[in-house]
Design an enzyme around this catalytic site. Structure first.
Site, PDB file in Angstrom:
ATOM      1  N   TYR A   1      16.312  36.705  79.785  1.00 13.81           N
ATOM      2  CA  TYR A   1      17.653  36.190  80.082  1.00 13.81           C
ATOM      3  C   TYR A   1      17.783  35.934  81.577  1.00 13.81           C
ATOM      4  O   TYR A   1      18.550  36.581  82.273  1.00 13.81           O
ATOM      5  CB  TYR A   1      18.729  37.165  79.575  1.00 13.81           C
TER       6      TYR A   1
ATOM      7  N   ASP B   1      15.171  41.822  68.156  1.00 13.08           N
ATOM      8  CA  ASP B   1      14.435  42.916  68.788  1.00 13.08           C
ATOM      9  C   ASP B   1      15.309  44.167  68.871  1.00 13.08           C
ATOM     10  O   ASP B   1      16.381  44.235  68.293  1.00 13.08           O
ATOM     11  CB  ASP B   1      13.964  42.490  70.184  1.00 13.08           C
TER      12      ASP B   1
ATOM     13  N   GLU C   1      14.863  33.199  64.454  1.00 10.16           N
ATOM     14  CA  GLU C   1      15.481  34.391  65.047  1.00 10.16           C
ATOM     15  C   GLU C   1      16.984  34.185  65.205  1.00 10.16           C
ATOM     16  O   GLU C   1      17.434  33.146  65.687  1.00 10.16           O
ATOM     17  CB  GLU C   1      14.872  34.703  66.409  1.00 10.16           C
TER      18      GLU C   1
END
Length: 625
Positions: free
Chosen positions: A229, A80, A474
């Site tokens: 996170y 991202d 990812e």
């Protein structure tokens, strides 16, 4: 960084108890070079003149402006365009630890300078993010709005709000990890740039004081980080972790005493861990304190440090299957912790095993497990097995490092690599347009994200190379950071020095261009009487499960002609198991989706597993151009 927001439906391949195979050795030095290069693709801000990932351009040039602070620079964490402070700081800590332990090996490989540049790109940003002693910016951008869009970083139109912690909105975990990163990095630059090293240490002192004085979880203050996170472990582990790194960097007894006084109450001596990563630092703390104990630095805290040491050994024993509670592994032998980005735990745990092996070797000790004493070399062998799996020694024969080997992920879940470079096509790509045009495109990425370690396979060694499979495709900076040290160690050996002596990172030598090798002789045309295509099969591994023997076969197809091979069709019969590395079309097999042709003299490999003698493989048709 896409979290667990949906389930991936995949049909598992039945690879029962396929044990890691003995393959030809890997080029760890090449893998090290590539893994460092990945960090250049993750850069935010004004890119330098010596930028080697040339498909990237400047981005995030107004970051922090609305808050009256310069937050240009740093790293995007994964696929991202958000800058998350906690994983970024952990990335820098682990890169610095890698250099501290194995900088000499990196120097011999000509990569020390690049590795130090990667650290400095991060610490330069962290210095900006810490404008006052008790203020730290912990995020730029918002995951929710960012994930709504699929844009190149150079085009992004998403919210770039900057989020901070301060005495009224504390974040001891974030400030503690950032203090650890600054302290560890100060060791890296102590010899080559002493003024910068001192500046980093000054920030580390202030950040630790901030973290310890104003206690609180950072995601209670920066709530937008919770979905991405979340600090599940709290902040005690980061406070101990920061104290350990500040002692390592400064030799200040205050921090040693902090570890001794707070080890029991903060969990350092109590938690027996089977994981290590950006959230949970206890195993890392325990490893460092065990090192201090081996160095004879415990003093009056020896009983407490011994308890840290016991928990460090529990972690190491769990890795090699000799503890009372061992880590889970896939049938192919890979550490398995979770379905989403499992590889982060593989590289972090393997790094701890590597350094602990060298600490034990230097102290002439052995690992004490519930199953008996273990030689340090067994820990290093375990770490090597994990790295070899990542690089392709696995049931799928897939390299999970992009750009390493021939069979690696081609549809990486990464905005920058999946969209045409702005240097190739300057036309603006809007927020949702990126999803429609590029995200959903079933083709290889236009930009190869060289060196990126992706999330990796599931609990059964299965992997789907699909861009929307973010759990597996990812990459993340914290996947790569610990890997730098392991690759340097495996590529350069131990070096014969005492790993318990004070760390001295040499100044990097300028990279001197290697002389070009003499041109290779041209290929001699294959005589007309011989076939232009050869097929060689060999069994590379076998194992037994429930009385049945399974075999893994590697098949090499080589273009022996002096022309390019196209439109290859293979006939494969008597195949009774899964096959990887070819694309099936009807009753025949052709080139994999990422390969259109095979140049003269080149080969491709495919593998399959079944429980009988080799399948019959023959050439049905082809063209030479």
């Amino acid at each position: 960084m896409e979290k667990l927001m949906r389930l991936i439906s995949m049909a598992p391949l039945l690879l029962l108890l396929c044990l890691p195979c003995a393959f030809a050795g890997h080029d760890y030095n090449q893998a090290l070079s590539k893994s460092i290069l990945f960090f250049e693709a993750q850069r935010s801000g004004y890119l330098p003149h010596n930028q080697r990932v040339t498909w990237r351009a400047n981005s995030g040039l107004n970051d922090g402006k609305a808050s009256g602070v310069d937050l240009v620079g740093g790293y995007y964490d994964a696929g991202d365009n958000v800058k998350f402070g906690l994983p970024m700081a952990f990335t820098i800590t682990m890169m610095s630890w890698s250099i501290m332990e194995y900088g000499k090996q990196m120097g011999a490989n000509g990569e020390l300078g690049h590795a130090m540049e990667a650290v400095k790109w991060g610490t330069d940003y962290l210095i900006k993010a810490h404008p006052e002693p008790y203020v730290l910016y912990g995020e730029v951008g918002d995951g929710n709005t960012d994930h709504y869009c699929w844009q190149r970083p150079e085009d992004m139109t998403t919210d770039r709000h900057a989020y901070k912690i301060d005495p009224s909105n504390p974040g001891s975990d974030l400030a503690g990890e950032t203090a650890a990163a600054m302290a560890a990095a100060s060791i890296v630059f102590r010899r080559s740039n002493p003024a910068y090293s001192s500046e980093l240490l000054r920030h580390a002192y202030q950040l630790f004081e901030f973290a310890d004085k104003y206690r609180g979880k950072y995601d209670s203050s920066i709530t937008v980080a919770q979905k991405y996170y979340r600090s599940v472990s709290g902040y005690n582990d980061e406070l101990l972790w920061a104290a350990a790194w500040l002692y390592q960097a400064s030799n200040n007894e205050y921090y040693l005493n902090y570890l001794g006084r707070n080890g029991d109450s903060m969990g350092g001596t109590g938690w027996a861990m089977t994981e290590f990563g950006w959230d949970v630092k206890y195993a890392g703390v325990q490893t460092l304190v065990a090192k201090f104990l081996m160095q004879g630095k415990a003093g009056l805290h020896e009983p407490v440090f011994e308890r840290y040491h016991q928990k460090a050994e529990f972690f190491m024993c769990s890795l090699i299957g000799k503890s009372g509670r061992n880590i889970q592994k896939t049938p192919g032998g890979l550490i398995f912790r979770q379905r989403w980005n499992n590889m982060q735990f593989v590289t972090s745990a393997s790094f701890l095993a590597t350094v602990y092996s060298d600490y034990l070797t230097s102290s002439r000790g052995s690992l004490k497990c519930a199953a008996g004493n273990v030689a340090p070399s067994e820990l290093l062998s375990f770490a090597k097995s994990q790295v070899d799996y990542i690089l392709g020694d696995n049931p799928r024969a897939t390299s999970y490092m992009v750009g390493y080997g021939n069979n690696y992920p081609r549809q990486v879940h990464h905005r920058g690599s999946s969209i045409v470079s702005i240097k190739v096509d300057t036309k603006f790509i809007a927020c949702r347009q990126g999803y429609a045009t590029w995200y959903s495109r079933k083709a290889s990425d236009p930009n190869v994200l060289t060196g990126a370690v992706v999330g990796g396979p599931d609990a059964y060694d299965n992997f789907a190379d699909e861009r929307d499979n973010y759990e597996q495709t990812e990459p993340a900076t914290y996947n790569n950071a610990p890997l730098l040290g392991i690759l340097a160690r495996l590529g350069g050996g131990h070096g014969g020095y005492n790993q318990l002596l004070p760390a001295v990172v040499p100044a990097p030598n300028p990279v001197v261009a290697k002389p070009k090798p003499a041109p290779k002789p041209k290929l001699t045309p294959t005589p007309a009487s011989s076939s232009p295509i050869t097929i060689e099969q060999k069994m590379t591994s076998s194992w037994n499960d429930k009385g049945k023997t399974y075999y893994r076969y590697s098949t090499i197809v080589t273009n022996k002609s002096y022309k390019t091979l196209k439109d290859l069709k293979l006939s494969i019969s008597k195949l009774y198991g899964p096959l990887w590395g070819l694309a099936k079309s009807g009753n025949s097999y052709g080139f994999p989706t990422w390969l259109n042709s095979l140049p003269a003299g080149k080969s491709l490999e495919f593998v399959y597993i079944h429980s009988t003698s080799p399948a019959d493989v023959s050439v049905s048709s082809y063209n030479l151009a």
